[in-house]
Write an enzyme that holds these catalytic residues in place. Structure first.
Site, PDB file in Angstrom:
ATOM      1  N   LYS A  77     -27.125  20.235   5.060  1.00 20.31           N
ATOM      2  CA  LYS A  77     -27.255  21.696   5.193  1.00 20.31           C
ATOM      3  C   LYS A  77     -25.916  22.375   4.867  1.00 20.31           C
ATOM      4  O   LYS A  77     -25.875  23.357   4.121  1.00 20.31           O
ATOM      5  CB  LYS A  77     -27.659  22.021   6.622  1.00 20.31           C
ATOM      6  CG  LYS A  77     -27.336  23.445   7.095  1.00 20.31           C
ATOM      7  CD  LYS A  77     -27.720  23.691   8.525  1.00 20.31           C
ATOM      8  CE  LYS A  77     -26.650  23.383   9.519  1.00 20.31           C
ATOM      9  NZ  LYS A  77     -25.622  24.417   9.707  1.00 20.31           N
ATOM     10  N   ASN A  78     -24.824  21.814   5.382  1.00 19.88           N
ATOM     11  CA  ASN A  78     -23.523  22.486   5.231  1.00 19.88           C
ATOM     12  C   ASN A  78     -22.899  22.297   3.858  1.00 19.88           C
ATOM     13  O   ASN A  78     -21.891  22.922   3.546  1.00 19.88           O
ATOM     14  CB  ASN A  78     -22.566  22.035   6.341  1.00 19.88           C
ATOM     15  CG  ASN A  78     -22.998  22.562   7.696  1.00 19.88           C
ATOM     16  OD1 ASN A  78     -23.894  23.406   7.773  1.00 19.88           O
ATOM     17  ND2 ASN A  78     -22.389  22.075   8.753  1.00 19.88           N
TER      18      ASN A  78
ATOM     19  N   CYS B 223     -21.419  33.398  18.011  1.00 20.90           N
ATOM     20  CA  CYS B 223     -22.660  32.641  18.255  1.00 20.90           C
ATOM     21  C   CYS B 223     -22.424  31.869  19.550  1.00 20.90           C
ATOM     22  O   CYS B 223     -21.383  31.997  20.186  1.00 20.90           O
ATOM     23  CB  CYS B 223     -22.957  31.711  17.082  1.00 20.90           C
ATOM     24  SG  CYS B 223     -21.896  30.283  17.017  1.00 20.90           S
TER      25      CYS B 223
ATOM     26  N   ARG C 125     -16.135  32.771  16.568  1.00 26.81           N
ATOM     27  CA  ARG C 125     -16.329  32.484  15.126  1.00 26.81           C
ATOM     28  C   ARG C 125     -15.834  33.640  14.243  1.00 26.81           C
ATOM     29  O   ARG C 125     -16.576  34.213  13.454  1.00 26.81           O
ATOM     30  CB  ARG C 125     -17.792  32.197  14.813  1.00 26.81           C
ATOM     31  CG  ARG C 125     -18.507  31.229  15.700  1.00 26.81           C
ATOM     32  CD  ARG C 125     -18.201  29.770  15.479  1.00 26.81           C
ATOM     33  NE  ARG C 125     -18.491  29.242  14.181  1.00 26.81           N
ATOM     34  CZ  ARG C 125     -19.654  28.684  13.819  1.00 26.81           C
ATOM     35  NH1 ARG C 125     -20.642  28.690  14.649  1.00 26.81           N
ATOM     36  NH2 ARG C 125     -19.824  28.171  12.617  1.00 26.81           N
TER      37      ARG C 125
ATOM     38  N   ARG D 226     -32.951  24.603  12.626  1.00 28.10           N
ATOM     39  CA  ARG D 226     -31.968  25.179  11.679  1.00 28.10           C
ATOM     40  C   ARG D 226     -31.320  24.087  10.844  1.00 28.10           C
ATOM     41  O   ARG D 226     -30.894  24.320   9.730  1.00 28.10           O
ATOM     42  CB  ARG D 226     -30.862  25.912  12.456  1.00 28.10           C
ATOM     43  CG  ARG D 226     -31.348  27.127  13.201  1.00 28.10           C
ATOM     44  CD  ARG D 226     -30.206  27.937  13.709  1.00 28.10           C
ATOM     45  NE  ARG D 226     -29.238  28.197  12.640  1.00 28.10           N
ATOM     46  CZ  ARG D 226     -28.152  28.951  12.830  1.00 28.10           C
ATOM     47  NH1 ARG D 226     -27.914  29.474  14.012  1.00 28.10           N
ATOM     48  NH2 ARG D 226     -27.307  29.165  11.852  1.00 28.10           N
TER      49      ARG D 226
ATOM     50  N   ASP E 219     -19.047  18.572  15.063  1.00 30.77           N
ATOM     51  CA  ASP E 219     -20.513  18.611  14.999  1.00 30.77           C
ATOM     52  C   ASP E 219     -21.156  17.351  15.534  1.00 30.77           C
ATOM     53  O   ASP E 219     -22.377  17.280  15.646  1.00 30.77           O
ATOM     54  CB  ASP E 219     -20.990  18.862  13.563  1.00 30.77           C
ATOM     55  CG  ASP E 219     -20.640  20.257  13.094  1.00 30.77           C
ATOM     56  OD1 ASP E 219     -20.771  20.528  11.897  1.00 30.77           O
ATOM     57  OD2 ASP E 219     -20.194  21.070  13.931  1.00 30.77           O
TER      58      ASP E 219
HETATM   59  C1  EPZ Z   1     -18.368  25.070   9.505  1.00 26.99           C
HETATM   60  O1  EPZ Z   1     -18.345  26.286  10.232  1.00 26.99           O
HETATM   61  C2  EPZ Z   1     -19.722  24.436   9.783  1.00 26.99           C
HETATM   62  N1  EPZ Z   1     -20.775  25.337   9.304  1.00 26.99           N
HETATM   63  C3  EPZ Z   1     -19.880  24.195  11.274  1.00 26.99           C
HETATM   64  O2  EPZ Z   1     -21.117  23.497  11.463  1.00 26.99           O
HETATM   65  C4  EPZ Z   1     -18.742  23.283  11.739  1.00 26.99           C
HETATM   66  O3  EPZ Z   1     -18.834  23.111  13.142  1.00 26.99           O
HETATM   67  C5  EPZ Z   1     -17.395  23.918  11.378  1.00 26.99           C
HETATM   68  O4  EPZ Z   1     -17.330  24.189   9.969  1.00 26.99           O
HETATM   69  C6  EPZ Z   1     -16.217  23.018  11.725  1.00 26.99           C
HETATM   70  O5  EPZ Z   1     -16.352  21.798  11.056  1.00 26.99           O
HETATM   71  C7  EPZ Z   1     -21.052  25.371   7.975  1.00 26.99           C
HETATM   72  O6  EPZ Z   1     -20.441  24.688   7.174  1.00 26.99           O
HETATM   73  C8  EPZ Z   1     -22.165  26.288   7.559  1.00 26.99           C
HETATM   74  P1  EPZ Z   1     -14.465  26.931  10.500  1.00 26.99           P
HETATM   75  P2  EPZ Z   1     -17.174  27.359   9.927  1.00 26.99           P
HETATM   76  O7  EPZ Z   1     -14.238  28.187   9.732  1.00 26.99           O
HETATM   77  O8  EPZ Z   1     -16.757  27.270   8.511  1.00 26.99           O
HETATM   78  C9  EPZ Z   1     -11.611  29.328  13.418  1.00 26.99           C
HETATM   79  C10 EPZ Z   1     -23.193  23.047  12.412  1.00 26.99           C
HETATM   80  O9  EPZ Z   1     -23.422  22.590  13.541  1.00 26.99           O
HETATM   81  N2  EPZ Z   1     -11.614  30.371  12.375  1.00 26.99           N
HETATM   82  O10 EPZ Z   1     -14.037  25.649   9.899  1.00 26.99           O
HETATM   83  O11 EPZ Z   1     -17.632  28.664  10.442  1.00 26.99           O
HETATM   84  C11 EPZ Z   1     -12.980  29.154  14.073  1.00 26.99           C
HETATM   85  O12 EPZ Z   1     -13.158  30.076  15.125  1.00 26.99           O
HETATM   86  C12 EPZ Z   1     -22.145  24.124  12.244  1.00 26.99           C
HETATM   87  O13 EPZ Z   1     -23.726  22.645  11.359  1.00 26.99           O
HETATM   88  C13 EPZ Z   1     -10.836  31.514  12.553  1.00 26.99           C
HETATM   89  O14 EPZ Z   1     -10.152  31.667  13.560  1.00 26.99           O
HETATM   90  O15 EPZ Z   1     -16.013  26.816  10.853  1.00 26.99           O
HETATM   91  C14 EPZ Z   1     -12.907  27.724  14.565  1.00 26.99           C
HETATM   92  O16 EPZ Z   1     -12.218  27.694  15.801  1.00 26.99           O
HETATM   93  C15 EPZ Z   1     -21.652  24.669  13.578  1.00 26.99           C
HETATM   94  N3  EPZ Z   1     -10.841  32.474  11.593  1.00 26.99           N
HETATM   95  C16 EPZ Z   1     -12.059  27.018  13.500  1.00 26.99           C
HETATM   96  O17 EPZ Z   1     -11.347  28.058  12.816  1.00 26.99           O
HETATM   97  C17 EPZ Z   1     -11.599  32.335  10.443  1.00 26.99           C
HETATM   98  O18 EPZ Z   1     -11.550  33.245   9.582  1.00 26.99           O
HETATM   99  C18 EPZ Z   1     -12.879  26.235  12.473  1.00 26.99           C
HETATM  100  O19 EPZ Z   1     -13.849  27.117  11.961  1.00 26.99           O
HETATM  101  C19 EPZ Z   1     -12.381  31.169  10.281  1.00 26.99           C
HETATM  102  C20 EPZ Z   1     -12.363  30.200  11.244  1.00 26.99           C
END
Ligand code: EPZ
Length: 420
Positions: A22-23, A116, A121, A399, A307
């Site tokens: 999915k990701n 969420c 996020r 999802r 995850d």
């Molecule tokens: C991706 O989310 C995945 N989703 C998530 O999978 C996964 O948990 C996550 O990466 C971490 O591996 C998809 O790929 C669709 P991040 P993403 O930006 O990209 C902070 C699932 O279960 N951050 O890597 O949204 C954020 O708050 C889902 O399939 C900022 O502060 O995660 C987090 O603490 C859940 N500012 C950390 O970075 C930003 O602009 C990592 O987030 C962006 C992120």
């Protein structure tokens, strides 16, 4: 609403086929906005998030022809981009249209995704990077209003934190930018690697794929002649089903998977005493005489993935001893703990750290899913619980897990999908 009814203390045997990731599929579908031709994607997982993004793309004017596990997308009729709140609120990964759409149309509006269940996020790193590339970004009544009338310019972006969709967004924006964009502290997840590989094979020169420093040579607004491709297997689905074999301490094989994407997870199974055998596309987990406790800290790839945290926390309830699991990425990713405690698990939470005293005897009961991976942890606990468990609100599960109940039924689990 649907719920899943499971009988515990099952025995499992056989193979489970893993679906596309999915990701990986989500950024690859958003990438269609960069294409001058039809984009053909196979091995697409038939899950709700994929259908949500297809609805978003269709609402923008794209033509999407979807079969069960494949799609053909033509974005030539997309005029402007407004990704509305009603769609974005159901799937925050809709933010992935921002980078490609801004690069192509030089203006787009995307609803702020909001938080969420697992955390706030934010998308500040995505926005800061696009501003560095020359965009002006305003937040107006909950929408990101991004403009780049002269197009985006290549530059050096240093991410303060490693962000998976942030890296994907900027790689896609940089593909059409004028000049070279260097992304420092880039995410190295296999899903980001595949996005870079497909763009690179379609003529967008990208150096450093799979490393923390990615260089994208933009083609100054010229659309990309995209190749056809198949989505990589879902490493989190794979790890989840391996946990099913582990929590029952029985042999189980998963097929159509990529073992090298799961190094950190497989080594944790081995640390807990399980035997892991792999071929280039299968993984078999074999039982252990006693499940050893484990220490896990979630980090970015290639370290142990956040995850898989909920699933291993459920598994740790069956270990003989005290396990410690620390969640480093999200501020609220222990929603599964209270439901596991209701099933009889002995877990103590202290901030970002969970201490799990195993081995607990779990009892079946009614439990409620709260987010995608928490739901899978409750399914795993139900497999080993004594009696019947009903897992409610499984729209969370739908999802990201394709045909979960069919895949489990096929290996001997007594599981039924019913209506509330
Ligand atoms: C991706 O989310 C995945 N989703 C998530 O999978 C996964 O948990 C996550 O990466 C971490 O591996 C998809 O790929 C669709 P991040 P993403 O930006 O990209 C902070 C699932 O279960 N951050 O890597 O949204 C954020 O708050 C889902 O399939 C900022 O502060 O995660 C987090 O603490 C859940 N500012 C950390 O970075 C930003 O602009 C990592 O987030 C962006 C992120």
């Amino acid at each position: 609403m649907d719920y899943l009814k499971l009988q515990g203390l099952q025995s499992v045997s056989g193979n489970i086929k893993i679906s596309g990731a999915k990701n990986a599929a989500l950024p690859l579908m958003a990438m269609s906005i960069l294409a001058k031709n039809n984009i053909k994607i196979s091995n697409l997982p038939n899950v709700a998030d994929i259908n949500t993004l297809l609805t978003l793309l269709t609402n923008l004017g794209a033509e999407c022809k979807k079969d069960l596990n494949s799609v053909e997308i033509n974005t030539s009729n997309i005029k402007e981009i407004i990704a509305t709140y009603d769609i974005v609120k159901t799937m925050r990964a809709s933010i992935l249209v921002l980078g490609p759409a801004l690069a192509r149309f030089r203006h787009c509006e995307v609803s702020l995704p909001g938080g969420c269940a697992i955390g706030q996020r934010p998308v500040d790193l995505h926005l800061k990077a696009l501003e560095q590339m020359g965009a002006t970004i305003e937040i107006k009544s909950g929408y990101i209003d991004a403009k780049a009338p002269d197009g985006l310019k290549g530059c050096e972006i240093v991410f303060d934190k490693i962000t998976v969709t942030g890296t994907a967004n900027i790689v896609m924006a940089a593909a059409l930018a004028n000049g070279v964009t260097t992304i420092v502290n880039a995410a190295r997840e296999p899903e980001v690697v595949q996005l870079c590989e497909i763009l690179n094979q379609s003529g967008v020169k990208i150096d450093g794929i799979g490393t923390a420093v990615i260089k994208v040579h933009g083609n100054n607004g010229e659309l990309v002649d995209m190749i056809d491709f198949s989505v990589i297997p879902d490493r989190i689905e794979a790890g989840t089903y391996l946990c099913a074999g582990a929590i029952l301490n029985q042999e189980l094989t998963i097929t159509n998977t990529e073992p090298k994407h799961l190094d950190a997870v497989l080594s944790k199974f081995e640390e807990m005493g399980f035997i892991i055998q792999t071929t280039d596309s299968t993984i078999t987990i074999k039982p252990t005489s006693s499940i050893k406790p484990v220490r896990i800290t979630t980090q970015e790839y290639p370290a142990f993935p956040t995850d898989m945290q909920a699933q291993f926390l459920a598994l740790a309830t069956q270990a003989d001893g005290v396990s410690i699991i620390e969640e480093r990425l999200f501020e609220n990713r222990f929603m599964h703990v209270s439901e596991l405690q209701r099933m009889g698990a002995d877990i103590t939470l202290n901030g970002h750290t969970a201490t799990i005293n195993g081995r607990s005897k779990l009892s079946g009961t009614d439990v409620m899913a709260t987010d995608l991976r928490a739901s899978s942890a409750l399914i795993l606990a139900a497999l080993v619980a004594d009696g019947e468990t009903n897992v409610h609100r499984i729209y969370h599960l739908d999802r990201g897990y394709e045909s979960l109940e069919t895949k489990l039924e096929n290996v001997g689990v007594n599981i039924k999908r019913l209506k509330e």
